[in-house]
Enzyme design. Structure first.
Site, PDB file in Angstrom:
ATOM      1  N   ASP A  75     -19.569  21.923   2.347  1.00 54.58           N
ATOM      2  CA  ASP A  75     -18.874  22.158   3.324  1.00 54.58           C
ATOM      3  C   ASP A  75     -18.420  20.456   4.101  1.00 54.58           C
ATOM      4  O   ASP A  75     -19.069  19.674   3.901  1.00 54.58           O
ATOM      5  CB  ASP A  75     -19.499  22.803   4.599  1.00 54.58           C
ATOM      6  N   SER A  76     -17.338  20.854   5.039  1.00 55.01           N
ATOM      7  CA  SER A  76     -16.927  19.353   5.612  1.00 55.01           C
ATOM      8  C   SER A  76     -18.486  19.009   6.458  1.00 55.01           C
ATOM      9  O   SER A  76     -18.326  17.922   6.780  1.00 55.01           O
ATOM     10  CB  SER A  76     -15.781  19.652   6.566  1.00 55.01           C
TER      11      SER A  76
ATOM     12  N   TYR B 153     -12.295  18.644   8.809  1.00 55.87           N
ATOM     13  CA  TYR B 153     -11.369  18.598   7.793  1.00 55.87           C
ATOM     14  C   TYR B 153      -9.834  19.138   8.456  1.00 55.87           C
ATOM     15  O   TYR B 153      -8.814  19.036   8.049  1.00 55.87           O
ATOM     16  CB  TYR B 153     -11.753  19.446   6.622  1.00 55.87           C
TER      17      TYR B 153
ATOM     18  N   CYS C 192     -16.627  26.572   2.802  1.00 59.23           N
ATOM     19  CA  CYS C 192     -15.539  25.813   3.517  1.00 59.23           C
ATOM     20  C   CYS C 192     -14.356  26.498   3.353  1.00 59.23           C
ATOM     21  O   CYS C 192     -13.787  26.576   2.448  1.00 59.23           O
ATOM     22  CB  CYS C 192     -15.600  24.266   3.651  1.00 59.23           C
TER      23      CYS C 192
ATOM     24  N   GLU D 232     -19.954  20.399  15.527  1.00 54.96           N
ATOM     25  CA  GLU D 232     -20.428  19.275  14.845  1.00 54.96           C
ATOM     26  C   GLU D 232     -21.009  17.987  16.029  1.00 54.96           C
ATOM     27  O   GLU D 232     -21.951  17.542  15.455  1.00 54.96           O
ATOM     28  CB  GLU D 232     -19.220  18.504  14.020  1.00 54.96           C
TER      29      GLU D 232
ATOM     30  N   CYS E 208     -14.116  30.512   9.157  1.00 53.71           N
ATOM     31  CA  CYS E 208     -14.515  29.245   9.394  1.00 53.71           C
ATOM     32  C   CYS E 208     -16.053  29.406   9.182  1.00 53.71           C
ATOM     33  O   CYS E 208     -16.543  30.073  10.234  1.00 53.71           O
ATOM     34  CB  CYS E 208     -13.872  28.159  10.464  1.00 53.71           C
TER      35      CYS E 208
ATOM     36  N   HIS F 186     -18.189  27.318  10.289  1.00 54.12           N
ATOM     37  CA  HIS F 186     -18.943  26.983  11.371  1.00 54.12           C
ATOM     38  C   HIS F 186     -18.954  27.807  12.338  1.00 54.12           C
ATOM     39  O   HIS F 186     -19.867  27.810  13.365  1.00 54.12           O
ATOM     40  CB  HIS F 186     -17.915  25.875  11.901  1.00 54.12           C
TER      41      HIS F 186
END
Ligand code: DGL
Length: 275
Positions: A6-7, A38, A69, A152, A186, A188
């Site tokens: 994943d990013s 990303y 991702c 993040e 997504c 996240h």
């Protein structure tokens, strides 16, 4: 060994469910945290970064890689599968196809909302793939460019994040007030699922929120069941490291601290450079 990419931290929401269902394999997780997000980058950059990650994981001994991702699955998966890898040596799978496959059974009125990064929304992958499942679905997308940066940076549980949770949900539901199923497109976003569901409840909306972890894990289990030759390859790595672990392009300590919180277990990480 199975690679999970994943990013950033989002893929951990997929890894945790895969490990629960398939504990018999080793997993090597790679988060490109130094270059996340990303989702606001161009197609070419997302493709290039994703290919670097795939090559790195392959060199480490992963013969099966999950792009955990949506942005990478939407923008890079098809090209990598068609142009960059030899399927006799390496398989790369994404998270969008397994997700859309379950949606026709989950919706009652066929009005689907997709919340995703700007990259995933612009690719139209969800719209295209959902309509392949059922051409009568009504699909509405909403890009949520602030959610990944909030997660993040560890700011997603604070009150400040509420503003952006409400903003994007309102924007989605203004486009189609009939939506009965929302896909968190997504990896996240499960980290703010509680906030999303609380706001929907608070505004009296009875909408089912679909996350991808269990869906992707089940789909991977089915895939391995259909492909015993891949099971053999991932069970006996011929090269590279064994035992799995966690890699990040950011500081290893920073990653380990946050990832331990997301996974609710202490972990150790290693810093790597992608190029
Ligand atoms: N977890 C990634 C996804 O599923 C986030 C992409 C990003 O870094 O913006 O799309």
């Amino acid at each position: 060994m199975i690679g999970v990419f994943d990013s950033g931290y989002g893929g951990l929401t997929i890894l945790s469910k895969i490990r629960q269902l398939l504990p018999e394999y080793d997993y090597l997780y790679l988060g490109d945290n130094a270059r996340a997000p990303y989702g606001t980058r161009s197609f070419d950059v997302i493709y290039e970064y994703t290919l670097q990650a795939v090559n790195y994981l392959h060199e480490q001994g992963c013969n099966l890689i999950i792009l955990a991702c949506n942005t990478a699955s939407a923008e890079a998966l098809r090209t990598i599968q068609q142009r960059d890898i030899n399927p006799e040596e390496l398989r790369v799978l994404g998270v969008i196809r397994p997700t859309v496959e379950v949606i026709p059974q989950r919706t009652k009125n066929k009005h689907i909302g997709v919340l995703a990064t700007p990259g995933t929304v612009a690719s139209e992958s969800y719209v295209i793939e959902l309509l392949k499942q059922d051409p009568t679905l009504v699909v509405t997308q909403q890009a949520c460019p602030m959610w990944v940066p909030l997660i993040e940076s560890g700011e997603h549980l604070g009150e400040g994040a509420d503003y952006f949770v409400e903003k994007y949900l309102n924007e989605l539901l203004e486009q189609d007030p009939l939506i009965d199923t929302i896909i968190l497109g997504c990896t996240h976003y499960p980290l703010i699922q509680d906030k999303i569901e609380a706001y929907l409840l608070q505004t009296n909306r009875h909408i089912s929120v679909v996350t991808q972890g269990e869906i992707v894990a089940q789909s991977l289990a089915d895939y391995l069941h259909r492909h015993p030759e891949i099971v053999e390859r991932i069970s006996s790595p011929l090269r590279g490291r064994s035992g799995g672990g966690f890699l990040t392009t950011e500081s290893a300590t920073k990653f380990a601290d946050s990832a331990s919180l997301f996974l609710s277990e202490p972990i150790e990480a290693e810093h790597i450079e992608l190029q």
